[in-house]
Enzyme design. Sequence first.
Site, PDB file in Angstrom:
ATOM      1  CD1 TRP A 127     -15.378  -6.433  -4.773  1.00  0.00           C
ATOM      2  CD2 TRP A 127     -15.852  -6.343  -7.354  1.00  0.00           C
ATOM      3  NE1 TRP A 127     -15.740  -4.982  -5.562  1.00  0.00           N
ATOM      4  CE2 TRP A 127     -15.938  -5.389  -6.171  1.00  0.00           C
ATOM      5  CE3 TRP A 127     -16.166  -6.444  -7.802  1.00  0.00           C
ATOM      6  CZ2 TRP A 127     -17.183  -3.778  -7.244  1.00  0.00           C
ATOM      7  CZ3 TRP A 127     -16.364  -5.192  -9.106  1.00  0.00           C
ATOM      8  CH2 TRP A 127     -16.972  -4.727  -8.341  1.00  0.00           C
ATOM      9  CG  ASP A 208     -11.700  -6.579 -12.094  1.00  0.00           C
ATOM     10  OD1 ASP A 208     -11.094  -5.134 -12.561  1.00  0.00           O
ATOM     11  OD2 ASP A 208     -12.429  -6.757 -11.500  1.00  0.00           O
ATOM     12  CE  LYS A 243     -12.544   0.914  -5.368  1.00  0.00           C
ATOM     13  NZ  LYS A 243     -12.609   0.146  -4.782  1.00  0.00           N
TER      14      LYS A 243
HETATM   15  C1  PLP Z   1     -11.848  -5.927  -8.371  1.00  0.00           C
HETATM   16  C2  PLP Z   1     -12.479  -5.187  -8.319  1.00  0.00           C
HETATM   17  N1  PLP Z   1     -12.922  -4.555  -9.540  1.00  0.00           N
HETATM   18  C3  PLP Z   1     -14.003  -4.120  -9.795  1.00  0.00           C
HETATM   19  C4  PLP Z   1     -13.977  -2.680  -9.337  1.00  0.00           C
HETATM   20  C5  PLP Z   1     -14.460  -1.441 -10.137  1.00  0.00           C
HETATM   21  O1  PLP Z   1     -15.200  -0.715  -9.265  1.00  0.00           O
HETATM   22  P1  PLP Z   1     -16.209   0.641  -9.707  1.00  0.00           P
HETATM   23  O2  PLP Z   1     -17.723   0.009 -10.745  1.00  0.00           O
HETATM   24  O3  PLP Z   1     -16.990   1.485  -8.485  1.00  0.00           O
HETATM   25  O4  PLP Z   1     -15.121   1.309 -11.183  1.00  0.00           O
HETATM   26  C6  PLP Z   1     -13.627  -2.544  -7.621  1.00  0.00           C
HETATM   27  C7  PLP Z   1     -14.161  -1.885  -7.117  1.00  0.00           C
HETATM   28  O5  PLP Z   1     -14.146  -2.094  -5.801  1.00  0.00           O
HETATM   29  C8  PLP Z   1     -13.206  -3.360  -7.508  1.00  0.00           C
HETATM   30  O6  PLP Z   1     -12.398  -3.784  -6.283  1.00  0.00           O
END
Ligand code: PLP
Length: 396
Positions: A127, A208, A243
């Site tokens: 990511w 994660d 999500k």
């Molecule tokens: C792999 C991954 N980790 C963590 C996140 C963290 O998302 P957020 O900070 O919006 O909770 C995302 C969001 O797209 C993600 O795709």
Amino acid sequence: MFESLQAAQADAILGLIAEYRNDPRDNKIDLGVGVYRTAQGDTPVLDVVKRAEQMLVDQQMSKSYIGTAGAADFNSAMQALVFGDAGPTDRLATIQTPGGSGSLRVAAGMILRASPDASVWVSEPTWANHVPLLGGAGVTLKPYPYYDTENHVIKIDEMLAALRMAPAGDIVLLHACCHNPSGLDLSVDDWQAVADVVVERELVPFIDMAYQGFVENLDSDAYAVRLMAERVPEMMVATSCSKNFGLYRDRVGTLSLLAADTAARDIVSSQVNNLVRSIYSVPPDHGAAVVSLILHDEGLRGAWVTELAQMRERLIDMRVLLAEALAEKAPEHNFSHLARATGMFCFLGVTVEQIARLKKDFGVYMVNSSRINVAGITPDNVNYLADSIVATLRNE
Ligand SMILES: Cc1ncc(COP(=O)(O)O)c(C=O)c1O
């Protein structure tokens, strides 16, 4: 003071969103932005969230500070959701964080406090935000092979070989499920093999989990977390409710730290709370309070599981629809990986030039890596999308 600054590099996704918004074509398709969408193109508040929010408005008596760790009832419910009812609660410290990103940033701070010379191994690719969130905090990142862009499979042997070379005490960042950006997850056998290497090399898993519930169900999607928790003395798990509860802007997540025993857990807990105090002091409350109400109420929880399944099934259906349309229209190309992938993302597997043409000639928007968000596909636009891809591939 500020004269010394130059403008920061524009975020590629934000630029793409702006271009898409300004595109007057009616049949344009956005496969770039990273949120769930219905077939109508909306990212709605879940019905169950609306119900829980109403209860919260009626019941909440105070907006006084919550502590650095957030709400205990939220943390215990999330710990059970992630680690299962048989999780090692006596060795676990779980805190409420501002989203998954906040969790990752706090985890980076804990790595720097506990083991400043350790490197964090990240999948190639990973990511995009893992790099600024962890590297930007000062943690050293090293890549391990993951995605084979030619054959659209996971390079499991190369991944294991790279991890076997990592020094003891290094940290391995793993995506629990719905790997972002590739959409390809390790199989049960692969996870066992990774766990063997982690144990043998005395590495620390850092998982994660931003998409629990988007592959199959809440329990099986947490397989990797639960497997590692059974096998290692120490690990970290970052979760996000952005999500699976659709709570993107409310910033809800957790960081769980597994320590070797209860005494070590208590020390880790005091350190992580001390760290949080120095960053954002206390996490935001609203979204986590909503999640807690949902997870503690049988009726609300059941309604959430149903809505989560609807999101999951729509994503699976759209993957299959696009893969089938491409198989029919362009049998000379193999797009079967689209249907094999899980979650919101996968690579389409086209070149930067083809991505530019898709945007210019057809109004189909995606980031330059060819990562697509399948939530941008609908039964109404899938044929146009497949035709656009085929015309681009055939240079017609
Ligand atoms: C792999 C991954 N980790 C963590 C996140 C963290 O998302 P957020 O900070 O919006 O909770 C995302 C969001 O797209 C993600 O795709």
